[in-house]
Design a protein around this motif. Sequence first.
Motif, PDB file in Angstrom:
ATOM      1  N   ARG A  34      14.865   8.646   5.228  1.00  0.00           N
ATOM      2  CA  ARG A  34      14.494   8.071   6.334  1.00  0.00           C
ATOM      3  C   ARG A  34      13.490   6.884   6.039  1.00  0.00           C
ATOM      4  NH1 ARG A  34      13.376  10.740  12.187  1.00  0.00           N
ATOM      5  NH2 ARG A  34      12.665   8.670  12.945  1.00  0.00           N
ATOM      6  N   TYR A  35      12.830   7.114   5.056  1.00  0.00           N
ATOM      7  CA  TYR A  35      11.723   5.847   4.775  1.00  0.00           C
ATOM      8  C   TYR A  35      12.095   5.640   3.253  1.00  0.00           C
ATOM      9  CZ  TYR A  35       9.847   7.243   9.021  1.00  0.00           C
ATOM     10  OH  TYR A  35       9.499   7.683  10.326  1.00  0.00           O
ATOM     11  N   PRO A  36      12.958   4.878   2.853  1.00  0.00           N
ATOM     12  CA  PRO A  36      13.080   4.587   1.323  1.00  0.00           C
ATOM     13  C   PRO A  36      12.275   3.622   0.839  1.00  0.00           C
ATOM     14  CG  PRO A  36      14.955   3.692   2.733  1.00  0.00           C
ATOM     15  CD  PRO A  36      14.166   4.554   3.581  1.00  0.00           C
ATOM     16  N   ASP A  37      11.766   2.758   1.596  1.00  0.00           N
ATOM     17  CA  ASP A  37      10.941   1.604   1.152  1.00  0.00           C
ATOM     18  C   ASP A  37       9.664   1.792   0.919  1.00  0.00           C
ATOM     19  OD1 ASP A  37      13.385   0.282   1.581  1.00  0.00           O
ATOM     20  OD2 ASP A  37      12.693  -0.311   3.663  1.00  0.00           O
ATOM     21  N   SER A  38       9.235   1.341  -0.405  1.00  0.00           N
ATOM     22  CA  SER A  38       7.588   1.479  -0.802  1.00  0.00           C
ATOM     23  C   SER A  38       7.354   0.005  -0.340  1.00  0.00           C
ATOM     24  CB  SER A  38       7.669   1.824  -2.162  1.00  0.00           C
ATOM     25  OG  SER A  38       8.310   0.889  -2.960  1.00  0.00           O
ATOM     26  N   HIS A  39       5.994  -0.183  -0.711  1.00  0.00           N
ATOM     27  CA  HIS A  39       5.342  -1.386  -0.357  1.00  0.00           C
ATOM     28  C   HIS A  39       4.679  -1.988  -1.446  1.00  0.00           C
ATOM     29  CE1 HIS A  39       1.558   0.321  -0.111  1.00  0.00           C
ATOM     30  NE2 HIS A  39       2.038   1.244   0.561  1.00  0.00           N
ATOM     31  N   ALA A  40       4.422  -3.343  -1.425  1.00  0.00           N
ATOM     32  CA  ALA A  40       3.791  -3.801  -2.677  1.00  0.00           C
ATOM     33  C   ALA A  40       2.408  -4.208  -2.292  1.00  0.00           C
ATOM     34  CB  ALA A  40       4.487  -5.275  -2.809  1.00  0.00           C
ATOM     35  N   VAL A  41       1.818  -3.594  -1.308  1.00  0.00           N
ATOM     36  CA  VAL A  41       0.392  -3.716  -0.924  1.00  0.00           C
ATOM     37  C   VAL A  41      -0.396  -2.699  -1.649  1.00  0.00           C
ATOM     38  CG1 VAL A  41      -1.132  -3.673   0.997  1.00  0.00           C
ATOM     39  CG2 VAL A  41       1.148  -4.339   1.451  1.00  0.00           C
ATOM     40  N   GLN A  42      -0.641  -3.272  -3.030  1.00  0.00           N
ATOM     41  CA  GLN A  42      -1.289  -2.397  -3.906  1.00  0.00           C
ATOM     42  C   GLN A  42      -2.848  -2.536  -4.027  1.00  0.00           C
ATOM     43  OE1 GLN A  42       0.012   0.511  -5.070  1.00  0.00           O
ATOM     44  NE2 GLN A  42       1.532  -0.105  -3.792  1.00  0.00           N
ATOM     45  N   SER A  43      -3.292  -3.681  -3.883  1.00  0.00           N
ATOM     46  CA  SER A  43      -4.619  -4.069  -3.893  1.00  0.00           C
ATOM     47  C   SER A  43      -5.558  -4.375  -2.801  1.00  0.00           C
ATOM     48  CB  SER A  43      -4.909  -5.751  -4.811  1.00  0.00           C
ATOM     49  OG  SER A  43      -4.356  -6.671  -4.110  1.00  0.00           O
ATOM     50  N   ASP A  44      -6.821  -4.426  -2.947  1.00  0.00           N
ATOM     51  CA  ASP A  44      -7.646  -4.631  -1.452  1.00  0.00           C
ATOM     52  C   ASP A  44      -7.382  -5.961  -0.969  1.00  0.00           C
ATOM     53  OD1 ASP A  44      -8.844  -2.076  -1.708  1.00  0.00           O
ATOM     54  OD2 ASP A  44     -10.426  -2.911  -2.775  1.00  0.00           O
TER      55      ASP A  44
END
Length: 171
Positions: A34-44
Amino acid sequence: MSALKYLLHYPPSLLVQVQARLDDGSLGNWLASRYPDSHAVQSDNALYQYVGELKQRYLKNAPAPTKVLYDNRQHPVKGTLGTNTQISRVQGSKLKAKHEIRIASLFRDAPEAFLRMIVVHELAHLREKNHDKAFYQLCCHMEPAYHQLEFDTRLWLTLRELEPATSPAAR
């Protein structure tokens, strides 16, 4: 059903369904599909930009947060996935308010939809301080699937706690 502490206020019939998925091991695969996508928001800094874009799109007149960051001290067991604090300081003859948004570090590994849900929740606090009808209407305005995402995030947290190393959705 004591393992379902993130879902305590949901109807018993729903909890039975969740427990059945946990028992047969299908909850992790269901969430992953249902939620296969990760994200690139890794830093502050990336999180600050992500929050800023959502704020600019939906809350143009609300005060901008001065600080946005991932926080290792935010933890779901203690009841916090994110916080929005307002700090008032006197500067000269003026009273200045600064807003800080802190998001639990575990959302670095969450699907993008779950990060968006918690960010929407904290942004809504810029306008509405209490968890009342107006607050949830604002959340649904910014994210129409807000309530479903909140439930699925609770499922993800449950799975993450019960199966931290084995489940593909828990990573």
